[in-house]
Design an enzyme around this catalytic site. Structure first.
Site, PDB file in Angstrom:
ATOM      1  N   ASN A   1     -13.091  13.838   1.819  1.00 24.66           N
ATOM      2  CA  ASN A   1     -13.786  12.651   1.312  1.00 24.66           C
ATOM      3  C   ASN A   1     -15.288  12.884   1.404  1.00 24.66           C
ATOM      4  O   ASN A   1     -15.754  13.648   2.248  1.00 24.66           O
ATOM      5  CB  ASN A   1     -13.422  11.424   2.153  1.00 24.66           C
TER       6      ASN A   1
ATOM      7  N   HIS B   1     -18.876  10.649   1.851  1.00 20.49           N
ATOM      8  CA  HIS B   1     -19.366   9.321   2.208  1.00 20.49           C
ATOM      9  C   HIS B   1     -20.888   9.308   2.100  1.00 20.49           C
ATOM     10  O   HIS B   1     -21.549  10.228   2.598  1.00 20.49           O
ATOM     11  CB  HIS B   1     -18.922   8.958   3.629  1.00 20.49           C
TER      12      HIS B   1
ATOM     13  N   MET C   1     -11.853   4.074  -4.015  1.00 20.95           N
ATOM     14  CA  MET C   1     -12.150   2.899  -3.186  1.00 20.95           C
ATOM     15  C   MET C   1     -10.899   2.191  -2.653  1.00 20.95           C
ATOM     16  O   MET C   1     -10.840   0.959  -2.655  1.00 20.95           O
ATOM     17  CB  MET C   1     -13.006   1.914  -3.983  1.00 20.95           C
TER      18      MET C   1
ATOM     19  N   ARG D   1       0.841  -1.205   0.000  1.00 23.50           N
ATOM     20  CA  ARG D   1       0.000   0.000   0.000  1.00 23.50           C
ATOM     21  C   ARG D   1       0.873   1.251   0.000  1.00 23.50           C
ATOM     22  O   ARG D   1       0.547   2.252  -0.636  1.00 23.50           O
ATOM     23  CB  ARG D   1      -0.901   0.014   1.242  1.00 23.50           C
TER      24      ARG D   1
ATOM     25  N   ASP E   1     -13.393   6.797   6.999  1.00 22.39           N
ATOM     26  CA  ASP E   1     -14.651   7.551   7.106  1.00 22.39           C
ATOM     27  C   ASP E   1     -14.838   8.142   8.508  1.00 22.39           C
ATOM     28  O   ASP E   1     -15.924   8.098   9.082  1.00 22.39           O
ATOM     29  CB  ASP E   1     -15.855   6.641   6.754  1.00 22.39           C
TER      30      ASP E   1
ATOM     31  N   SER F   1     -22.089  12.802   3.914  1.00 29.19           N
ATOM     32  CA  SER F   1     -21.190  13.585   4.771  1.00 29.19           C
ATOM     33  C   SER F   1     -19.920  13.898   4.005  1.00 29.19           C
ATOM     34  O   SER F   1     -19.346  13.015   3.362  1.00 29.19           O
ATOM     35  CB  SER F   1     -20.775  12.766   6.007  1.00 29.19           C
TER      36      SER F   1
HETATM   37  C1  GRF Z   1     -20.476   8.119  -3.993  1.00 24.52           C
HETATM   38  O1  GRF Z   1     -21.667   7.618  -3.471  1.00 24.52           O
HETATM   39  C2  GRF Z   1     -19.540   8.544  -2.891  1.00 24.52           C
HETATM   40  O2  GRF Z   1     -20.203   9.038  -1.771  1.00 24.52           O
HETATM   41  C3  GRF Z   1     -18.849   7.261  -2.550  1.00 24.52           C
HETATM   42  O3  GRF Z   1     -18.672   6.610  -3.772  1.00 24.52           O
HETATM   43  C4  GRF Z   1     -19.659   7.036  -4.698  1.00 24.52           C
HETATM   44  C5  GRF Z   1     -18.939   7.559  -5.886  1.00 24.52           C
HETATM   45  O4  GRF Z   1     -19.788   7.911  -6.923  1.00 24.52           O
HETATM   46  N1  GRF Z   1     -17.642   7.525  -1.813  1.00 24.52           N
HETATM   47  P1  GRF Z   1     -19.214   8.681  -8.181  1.00 24.52           P
HETATM   48  O5  GRF Z   1     -18.050   7.866  -8.713  1.00 24.52           O
HETATM   49  O6  GRF Z   1     -18.798  10.046  -7.750  1.00 24.52           O
HETATM   50  O7  GRF Z   1     -20.361   8.705  -9.146  1.00 24.52           O
END
Ligand code: GRF
Length: 226
Positions: free
Chosen positions: A108, A110, A91, A66, A146, A137
């Site tokens: 970030n 969430h 992710m 990582r 998170d 959030s």
């Molecule tokens: C969103 O729901 C965000 O909150 C989460 O991942 C999703 C990403 O969606 N962390 P996108 O790629 O911005 O359409």
């Protein structure tokens, strides 16, 4: 001067799109110097290209650790001149090496009302739990997932007939409004972190938007054009 930002994605990039749109509308005083994806098939890369933004794939699977992966990202981000890092559906868990490289400068979003339902599939977790209210959030990133200090949240109703998709799309519509606003506050240097608390200079009061199933409460509220 616009805030130079790197946006990190793994997928669709609809939040990236909302940030691009607000910048192009002259509402958000930021410049995206780099869009970085750990997935070669992320649709967000195409969005970046369409808008002439520099974009790059760094696949995590090709690194031994990582830290090695994070080091490669840190270099690209620094080379792009970015001063802040926006995680928009990225992710991967970041190591302390990455987090300490941009102190107080990583945000970030969430798709749940933290501290409820951290981790992946926040929308599904909320729908499965059958909550009556969920939301999204925006927070500063710290070493726990998170977890960092919260800047802004939006709450939306959740219904018995909701599935993760229907609840998720109601949440996503609000994500697209609160994330550019939070980035604008960062760009304006109006955010101060004091422990868990984020103080926002001259922050607007809570805002009620929409109606019936599309109603939401956003706190702090949004400023004009967000
Ligand atoms: C969103 O729901 C965000 O909150 C989460 O991942 C999703 C990403 O969606 N962390 P996108 O790629 O911005 O359409």
């Amino acid at each position: 001067m616009p805030l130079k930002t790197a946006v990190l994605i793994s997928g669709s990039g609809s939040n990236l799109q909302s940030i691009i749109d607000r910048i192009e509308q002259g509402v958000l005083n930021a410049q995206i110097t780099l869009v970085l994806s750990n997935k070669s098939n992320a649709f967000g890369l195409e969005r970046a290209s369409r808008h002439g933004l520099k974009n790059k794939i760094i696949e995590h699977a090709s690194f031994r650790s990582r830290e090695d992966f994070d080091q490669a990202m840190i270099k690209e981000i620094r080379d792009s001149g970015a001063e802040a890092v926006i995680l928009a559906g990225f992710m991967r868990i970041l190591t302390p090496l990455f987090i300490n490289s941009f102190p107080g400068r990583i945000l970030n979003i969430h798709p749940a009302l933290l501290p409820s339902f951290p981790g992946v599939h926040g929308q599904k977790q909320a729908a499965d739990y059958a909550v009556k209210i969920s939301g999204c959030s925006v927070h500063f990133v710290d070493e726990k997932m998170d977890h960092g200090p919260i800047i802004i949240q939006a709450a939306v109703p959740a219904f018995a007939q909701d599935d993760p998709k229907s609840l998720g799309s109601r949440i996503l519509a609000l994500e697209h409004r609160i994330y550019p606003q939070a980035i604008q506050w960062l760009a304006q240097d109006r955010l101060r972190i004091a422990g868990r608390r984020v103080e926002i200079q001259n922050s607007p009061g809570p805002l009620l938007v929409g109606k019936d199933k599309d109603s939401a409460i956003i706190c702090p509220g949004l400023e004009k054009n967000f």
